[in-house]
Every structure is written in structure tokens, then in C-alpha cells.
Design an enzyme around this catalytic site. Structure first.
Site, short mmCIF file in Angstrom:
data_model
loop_
_atom_site.label_atom_id
_atom_site.label_comp_id
_atom_site.label_asym_id
_atom_site.label_seq_id
_atom_site.Cartn_x
_atom_site.Cartn_y
_atom_site.Cartn_z
N LYS A 51 28.50 4.56 -10.13
CA LYS A 51 29.46 3.92 -10.92
C LYS A 51 30.71 4.53 -11.05
O LYS A 51 31.01 5.80 -10.53
CB LYS A 51 28.95 3.72 -12.51
CG LYS A 51 27.39 2.70 -12.45
CD LYS A 51 27.34 2.67 -13.77
CE LYS A 51 25.96 1.67 -13.87
NZ LYS A 51 25.53 1.61 -15.26
N TYR B 1 25.83 -8.75 -13.12
CA TYR B 1 25.21 -8.37 -14.41
C TYR B 1 24.85 -9.64 -15.04
O TYR B 1 24.83 -9.61 -16.29
CB TYR B 1 26.09 -7.35 -14.90
CG TYR B 1 25.87 -6.05 -14.90
CD1 TYR B 1 24.62 -5.12 -14.74
CD2 TYR B 1 27.12 -5.44 -14.25
CE1 TYR B 1 24.77 -3.86 -14.51
CE2 TYR B 1 26.93 -3.98 -13.90
CZ TYR B 1 25.67 -3.29 -14.17
OH TYR B 1 25.49 -2.04 -13.83
N PHE C 110 27.63 -6.24 -25.07
CA PHE C 110 28.35 -5.28 -24.03
C PHE C 110 28.84 -5.87 -22.66
O PHE C 110 29.24 -5.10 -22.06
CB PHE C 110 27.44 -3.88 -23.87
CG PHE C 110 26.18 -4.21 -23.34
CD1 PHE C 110 25.98 -4.44 -21.87
CD2 PHE C 110 25.14 -4.10 -24.22
CE1 PHE C 110 24.57 -4.46 -21.30
CE2 PHE C 110 23.75 -4.53 -23.63
CZ PHE C 110 23.61 -4.73 -22.11
N ARG D 32 14.77 5.01 -10.17
CA ARG D 32 14.87 5.05 -11.78
C ARG D 32 14.55 6.27 -12.35
O ARG D 32 15.05 6.76 -13.45
CB ARG D 32 14.20 3.92 -12.35
CG ARG D 32 14.84 2.69 -12.07
CD ARG D 32 14.37 1.38 -12.70
NE ARG D 32 14.49 1.20 -13.95
CZ ARG D 32 15.57 0.78 -14.61
NH1 ARG D 32 16.50 0.20 -14.02
NH2 ARG D 32 15.30 0.92 -16.05
N THR E 294 18.57 4.68 -19.26
CA THR E 294 19.69 4.29 -19.18
C THR E 294 20.73 4.86 -20.43
O THR E 294 21.96 5.12 -20.04
CB THR E 294 19.67 2.73 -19.84
OG1 THR E 294 18.71 1.92 -18.92
CG2 THR E 294 21.03 2.11 -19.81
N ARG F 165 21.47 11.06 -15.30
CA ARG F 165 22.16 10.88 -16.17
C ARG F 165 22.07 11.90 -17.39
O ARG F 165 23.24 11.80 -17.98
CB ARG F 165 21.53 9.39 -16.80
CG ARG F 165 21.76 8.22 -16.09
CD ARG F 165 21.07 6.94 -16.29
NE ARG F 165 21.34 5.80 -15.74
CZ ARG F 165 20.97 4.66 -15.60
NH1 ARG F 165 19.59 4.57 -16.05
NH2 ARG F 165 21.49 3.54 -15.21
N ASN G 211 27.31 5.74 -17.36
CA ASN G 211 26.19 6.07 -17.25
C ASN G 211 26.03 6.55 -15.79
O ASN G 211 24.71 6.85 -15.27
CB ASN G 211 24.94 5.60 -17.71
CG ASN G 211 24.58 4.26 -17.31
OD1 ASN G 211 25.44 3.80 -16.60
ND2 ASN G 211 23.48 3.66 -17.83
N HIS H 134 23.45 3.03 -11.35
CA HIS H 134 22.49 1.91 -11.47
C HIS H 134 21.45 1.86 -10.61
O HIS H 134 21.48 2.16 -9.56
CB HIS H 134 23.47 0.44 -11.61
CG HIS H 134 22.53 -0.40 -11.46
ND1 HIS H 134 22.15 -1.12 -12.71
CD2 HIS H 134 21.99 -1.27 -10.40
CE1 HIS H 134 21.39 -2.34 -12.30
NE2 HIS H 134 21.37 -2.29 -10.92
N GLU I 32 19.75 -7.96 -6.00
CA GLU I 32 20.59 -7.10 -6.19
C GLU I 32 20.98 -6.67 -4.56
O GLU I 32 22.24 -6.63 -4.18
CB GLU I 32 20.45 -5.94 -6.89
CG GLU I 32 20.29 -6.35 -8.15
CD GLU I 32 20.25 -5.00 -9.45
OE1 GLU I 32 19.84 -4.11 -8.92
OE2 GLU I 32 19.96 -5.32 -10.49
P1 CMP Z 1 22.52 -0.13 -15.95
O1 CMP Z 1 21.33 0.36 -15.47
O2 CMP Z 1 23.82 -0.47 -15.10
O3 CMP Z 1 22.40 -1.77 -16.64
C1 CMP Z 1 23.09 -2.36 -17.72
C2 CMP Z 1 24.32 -1.33 -18.14
O4 CMP Z 1 24.85 -1.95 -19.22
C3 CMP Z 1 23.71 -0.18 -18.22
O5 CMP Z 1 23.34 0.47 -17.22
C4 CMP Z 1 24.82 0.42 -19.08
O6 CMP Z 1 25.84 0.94 -18.18
C5 CMP Z 1 25.37 -0.83 -19.86
N1 CMP Z 1 25.11 -0.96 -21.31
C6 CMP Z 1 26.00 -0.82 -22.31
N2 CMP Z 1 25.49 -0.92 -23.40
C7 CMP Z 1 24.15 -0.84 -23.37
C8 CMP Z 1 22.91 -1.26 -23.96
N3 CMP Z 1 23.18 -1.31 -25.46
N4 CMP Z 1 21.72 -1.35 -23.67
C9 CMP Z 1 21.65 -1.40 -22.18
N5 CMP Z 1 22.53 -1.25 -21.34
C10 CMP Z 1 23.68 -1.02 -21.78
#
Ligand code: CMP
Length: 139
Positions: free
Chosen positions: A10, A50, A58, A86, A92, A103, A113, A116, A127
Site C-alpha cells: 500500500k 474494494y 471507511f 495472510r 488487519t 503489519r 496497514n 493487502h 483480485e
Molecule cells: P485490507 O486488508 O486492504 O482490507 C480492507 C481495508 O480497509 C483494510 O485492509 C484496512 O486498510 C481498511 N480499513 C479501515 N477501517 C477498517 C475497519 N474498521 N475494518 C476493516 N478494515 C478497515
């Protein structure tokens, strides 16, 4: 059995020069990077990627952030690649991520974070094909 997953580095990690370190962790784990590209997503591209989060509070902030700077997108291949990537990424929310994960060590916050990874085999297929043609992937 060997399988593929989708990975993204990211903007927060790319801008801090952490991409090489992240790719090194992938390779050290035994997985192979079988496709890799640097991209700058448009807001529409990020919204499409997304789309499963479109009703989450968000969504606007996330898609704005993901189109704010370059990312690296990749296809990873190896045994159980989706689950393994993962595990290497960690939870996350970096506050919940285990010691030694990307992370835990590199993420800024829940949104920024650093990385992904697809959350299921089905998402991985969607994806990967969102960004890559089969001809872009070299095993
Ligand atoms: P990612 O694994 O890319 O999947 C969705 C993304 O949304 C997550 O990582 C975070 O970067 C972002 N995000 C922001 N707020 C939240 C939340 N409350 N729960 C989950 N993902 C979030």
C-alpha cells in the site's frame, strides 16, 4: 498444493521505501512472486477493487487513500499461498497483529496497514483477474 493469491503493497509502505523488505519476506517464506507491477489507482479503480466494503463507513476514506499514491500489486504462488500470505501480513488492525508480522512491524494504523492480501480463494481469483491477465503471470 500450489495455489495463487493477490498481494498489494500500500502507499504508506511504498512511500517509506519498505517495498523491497516486504518482497524479501515473501521470497524468504518460500513463495514465488509470479507477477509484479507498480500502479497508481484512480479513485474509480480503488472503489471497484474494494466493492465488497461499499457500505462500510471507511469505504470513502479507504478508496481515497488507496488512490493517493503508488502501490505495488503482485501475484504470489506457493503451497496454500492465500492463507500463508495472510499469516505473514498479520491481523488487519496492527494493534492486534502478532509479533514478527509485517503489519505489527511496519503498519501505521488500521487504514495505512502497509499490505493487502485476499481473504479467500474466491477473492484471490477475483483480485488477481481485476489487475492481471493470465499472460502477465509467469510461474
Ligand atoms: P485490507 O486488508 O486492504 O482490507 C480492507 C481495508 O480497509 C483494510 O485492509 C484496512 O486498510 C481498511 N480499513 C479501515 N477501517 C477498517 C475497519 N474498521 N475494518 C476493516 N478494515 C478497515
Amino acid at each position: 498444493m500450489s495455489s495463487r493469491t493477490f498481494a498489494m503493497i500500500k502507499p504508506d509502505a511504498v512511500s517509506r521505501g519498505l517495498s523491497g523488505k516486504i518482497i524479501s519476506r515473501i521470497e524468504t517464506s518460500g513463495m514465488k512472486v509470479v507477477a509484479l507491477r507498480r500502479i497508481l489507482m484512480t479513485p474509480a479503480q480503488a472503489q471497484g477493487f474494494y466493492i465488497e466494503h461499499k457500505d462500510r463507513p471507511f469505504y470513502g476514506s479507504l478508496t481515497g487513500y488507496m488512490s493517493s499514491g503508488p502501490c505495488y500489486i503482485a501475484v504470489l504462488e506457493g503451497d496454500n499461498a492465500q492463507v500463508k500470505w495472510r499469516e505473514i501480513m498479520g491481523a488487519t488492525n496492527p494493534a492486534d497483529a502478532a509479533e514478527g508480522t509485517i503489519r505489527k512491524e511496519m503498519a501505521v494504523d488500521l487504514e495505512k496497514n502497509s499490505v493487502h492480501g485476499s481473504d479467500s480463494a474466491q477473492s484471490a481469483a477475483r483480485e488477481v483477474s481485476y489487475f492481471f491477465a493470465e499472460a502477465d503471470i509467469v510461474s
